[in-house]
Design a protein around this motif. Structure first.
Motif, short mmCIF file in Angstrom:
data_model
loop_
_atom_site.label_atom_id
_atom_site.label_comp_id
_atom_site.label_asym_id
_atom_site.label_seq_id
_atom_site.Cartn_x
_atom_site.Cartn_y
_atom_site.Cartn_z
N SER A 1 0.58 3.83 -3.09
CA SER A 1 0.11 5.19 -2.84
C SER A 1 1.08 6.26 -3.33
CB SER A 1 -0.12 5.39 -1.33
OG SER A 1 1.12 5.37 -0.64
N GLU B 1 0.84 -1.20 0.00
CA GLU B 1 0.00 0.00 0.00
C GLU B 1 0.87 1.25 0.00
OE1 GLU B 1 -3.13 2.26 -0.42
OE2 GLU B 1 -3.35 0.07 -0.27
N SER C 1 -6.86 -4.83 3.12
CA SER C 1 -6.35 -4.52 1.77
C SER C 1 -6.47 -5.69 0.79
CB SER C 1 -4.87 -4.11 1.85
OG SER C 1 -4.69 -2.99 2.68
#
Length: 307
Positions: free
Chosen positions: A255, A251, A287
């Protein structure tokens, strides 16, 4: 004139020769048997050590991993959860009875030891056997460390108690075996992966340095094994599981934070996230749909969101 042997002398001579022949035969037979036994024992030891060898056809099946989860991994996690809850209470309540808490943790470790020691783990899946043995050693050592510190625990505060525990050889070895057991379990998942998809490696040696371009090409099972290695190497005994840190890393990369902060290696991101307490138990499940919808995973409870 030559002296002839009488019957008695002849009998003794023949008996002596017969005994000599038998003794020589027994000697060589003993050497042969001893050599064969030594060779067989060496083969057994080599087989026990060689967990990287091609597994038996019925090894590392889905049911083996699930059974291990419920009979070994989960009881250990319950002990681990109690320990983390106790630490939180010690820090948040200055009046906490540290001595009583340590004694209770020692009892819990002993109880979980009894539970896990009776669990059946197939010898055809040696990594699972290794994990079971490591978790048992961990519980025994933690129990001994807690018991050894209990009597004087109330003379110190929570910070001092943790410092004393971390200086205790039983405690540090217990932590090491816990992480070794976790590592073996995640390696066994790689073995499972290779049985359901021939493109999966059945093992993976984590390199000293892993750049993000390589990390992105790895399957989730391999990533989790790499993270299990990282946690073990850095003695990180955590509430979160390897897949939780894997998800936070992915993540972080997705991002754009990794690029923004010029982070180019897996280790640097892992150190940043763990060092800032940015990983939580359950991060993977949060996630999973977004990041890992197409990944092949064994149907283990910690990979499946509650419905």
């Amino acid at each position: 004139m030559e002296k002839r042997l009488n019957r008695t002398d002849l009998g003794f001579s023949l008996a002596f020769l017969l005994m000599l022949v038998i003794a020589i035969g027994a000697f060589f037979y003993g050497v042969k048997v001893g050599t064969e036994r030594a060779a067989a024992k060496q083969q057994e030891q080599n087989a026990a050590k060689d967990t990287t060898a091609k597994p038996a056809p019925n090894a590392y099946q889905q049911q083996d991993l699930v059974s291990f989860y419920h009979t070994v991994f989960l009881p250990y996690r319950e002990f681990q959860s109690d320990f983390f809850k106790a630490q939180s209470k010690w820090s948040g309540d200055p009046s906490a009875d540290l001595s009583a808490s340590l004694k209770e943790l020692a009892k819990t470790a002993d109880a979980k030891y009894e539970t896990i020691s009776t669990a059946y783990v197939p010898v055809s899946s040696p990594l699972l056997k290794d994990a079971q043995n490591d978790y048992l050693k961990s519980l025994k050592l933690f129990s001994e460390s807690f018991a050894s510190q209990a009597s004087g625990a109330n003379k110190a505060d929570a910070a001092k108690l943790m410092k004393n525990l971390q200086a205790n050889a039983f405690y540090t070895d217990g932590l090491r075996y816990a992480l070794s057991g976790q590592n073996a379990y995640y390696r066994s998942m790689l073995k499972w992966g290779a049985t359901v998809n021939t493109e999966f490696p059945d093992d993976f040696k984590s390199p000293a340095s892993l750049d993000l371009s390589r990390w992105k090409t790895l399957s989730l099972l391999v990533k989790n094994k790499v993270i299990a290695d990282y946690l073990s190497e850095n003695a990180l005994f955590t509430e979160f599981l390897p897949q939780d840190l894997t998800a936070r890393i992915d993540e972080f990369i997705r991002s754009g934070q990794a690029a923004k902060m010029k982070q180019t290696s897996l280790r640097s991101i892992a150190e940043l996230l763990t060092g800032t307490d940015a990983v939580r138990s359950g991060d993977f499940l949060d996630s999973k749909t977004k990041l890992y919808g197409r990944e092949q995973l064994p149907q283990l409870p910690f990979f499946v969101p509650d419905k």
